[in-house]
Write an enzyme that holds these catalytic residues in place. Structure first.
Site, PDB file in Angstrom:
ATOM      1  N   LYS A   1      -6.487   6.635  11.346  1.00 35.02           N
ATOM      2  CA  LYS A   1      -7.874   6.638  11.843  1.00 35.02           C
ATOM      3  C   LYS A   1      -7.799   6.789  13.352  1.00 35.02           C
ATOM      4  O   LYS A   1      -7.637   5.793  14.079  1.00 35.02           O
ATOM      5  CB  LYS A   1      -8.582   5.329  11.468  1.00 35.02           C
ATOM      6  CG  LYS A   1      -8.758   5.129   9.964  1.00 35.02           C
ATOM      7  CD  LYS A   1      -9.519   3.846   9.643  1.00 35.02           C
ATOM      8  CE  LYS A   1      -9.683   3.652   8.140  1.00 35.02           C
ATOM      9  NZ  LYS A   1     -10.299   2.374   7.776  1.00 35.02           N
TER      10      LYS A   1
ATOM     11  N   GLY B   1       0.789  -1.236   0.000  1.00 40.02           N
ATOM     12  CA  GLY B   1       0.000   0.000   0.000  1.00 40.02           C
ATOM     13  C   GLY B   1       0.817   1.282   0.000  1.00 40.02           C
ATOM     14  O   GLY B   1       0.333   2.326  -0.428  1.00 40.02           O
TER      15      GLY B   1
ATOM     16  N   ASP C   1      -4.454   2.045  11.060  1.00 37.57           N
ATOM     17  CA  ASP C   1      -5.865   1.732  11.294  1.00 37.57           C
ATOM     18  C   ASP C   1      -5.959   1.059  12.670  1.00 37.57           C
ATOM     19  O   ASP C   1      -5.959   1.743  13.692  1.00 37.57           O
ATOM     20  CB  ASP C   1      -6.340   0.847  10.131  1.00 37.57           C
ATOM     21  CG  ASP C   1      -7.842   0.649  10.087  1.00 37.57           C
ATOM     22  OD1 ASP C   1      -8.443   0.566  11.150  1.00 37.57           O
ATOM     23  OD2 ASP C   1      -8.420   0.551   8.988  1.00 37.57           O
TER      24      ASP C   1
ATOM     25  N   PHE D   1     -13.529   2.966   4.727  1.00 39.15           N
ATOM     26  CA  PHE D   1     -12.546   2.201   3.946  1.00 39.15           C
ATOM     27  C   PHE D   1     -12.142   3.013   2.722  1.00 39.15           C
ATOM     28  O   PHE D   1     -12.969   3.344   1.871  1.00 39.15           O
ATOM     29  CB  PHE D   1     -13.107   0.839   3.527  1.00 39.15           C
ATOM     30  CG  PHE D   1     -12.003  -0.085   3.101  1.00 39.15           C
ATOM     31  CD1 PHE D   1     -11.216  -0.737   4.042  1.00 39.15           C
ATOM     32  CD2 PHE D   1     -11.715  -0.269   1.757  1.00 39.15           C
ATOM     33  CE1 PHE D   1     -10.162  -1.553   3.662  1.00 39.15           C
ATOM     34  CE2 PHE D   1     -10.665  -1.091   1.358  1.00 39.15           C
ATOM     35  CZ  PHE D   1      -9.897  -1.740   2.315  1.00 39.15           C
TER      36      PHE D   1
END
Ligand code: XMP
Length: 182
Positions: free
Chosen positions: A133, A46, A105, A154
């Site tokens: 987050k 990612g 996250d 998401f």
């Protein structure tokens, strides 16, 4: 692809601006530590676009280390726990390490990777994430450099995926619920 994006959170221009600001903060932090040697340990897949943009804004000597971790395999939109698919490809003993990840996250990934890195006894470990987050990130996992705080939605694009798609979407957007509900 665009039809699957509910709305854009950060445009490519927003991201470029913020990445440049983060690079300035990072360069300032490591200004006096260059002689020990800096390694950016990047968590793939990612972070690949974030890394590519970030390092081109960083004017100092550095090495790049890569580790591949999967937490959201296939069509998952909730963490299935960090699993290393490919071990770190460089030795970080005695070096300053900056871990680069796309998103903080649940914190499982950063906690796991930092734990592994500590065993190699680097000079220091800091962490850098493009997104966080705050409602989910646990108190024991902190990021030293954060691009943007977001709600618990998401997101995909700019390297982030769903089932390995949407990484090439140039902005960061919220994935339409119907994509993973179907
Ligand atoms: P944890 O939960 O371990 O998450 O902090 C870190 C890794 O999980 C992936 N991730 C996401 N990927 N949209 C994505 O495309 C998201 O909203 C999302 N949340 C977590 C990501 O690979 C990250 O490195």
């Amino acid at each position: 692809m665009e039809a699957d994006i509910d709305h854009v959170l950060f445009s490519r221009e927003d991201i470029a601006r913020r990445v440049s600001e983060m690079a300035s903060d990072i360069a300032r932090t490591y200004h006096d530590e260059e002689d020990v040697g800096l390694t950016l340990v990047t968590i793939l897949s990612g972070s690949l676009i974030f890394l590519a943009d970030l390092i081109r804004e960083l004017p100092m000597r550095m090495k790049i280390g890569l580790i591949t971790v999967s937490s959201y395999p296939g069509k998952s939109t909730s963490s299935q726990g960090a699993r290393v698919l490919q071990e770190l490809n460089t030795d970080v003993t005695g070096r300053h390490v900056l871990v680069v990840d796309d998103i903080l996250d649940t914190g499982n990934t950063l906690r796991y990777v930092c734990g592994q890195l500590r065993e190699a006894e680097p000079a220091s470990i800091r962490t850098c994430v493009l997104l966080r987050k705050p409602s989910k990130a646990p108190p024991d996992v902190q990021a030293d450099f954060v691009g943007f705080d977001i709600d618990d939605v998401f997101v995909v694009g700019y390297g982030l995926d769903y089932d390995d798609h949407y990484r090439n979407f140039p902005h960061i957007g919220v994935l339409h619920e119907r994509v993973y509900a179907s």
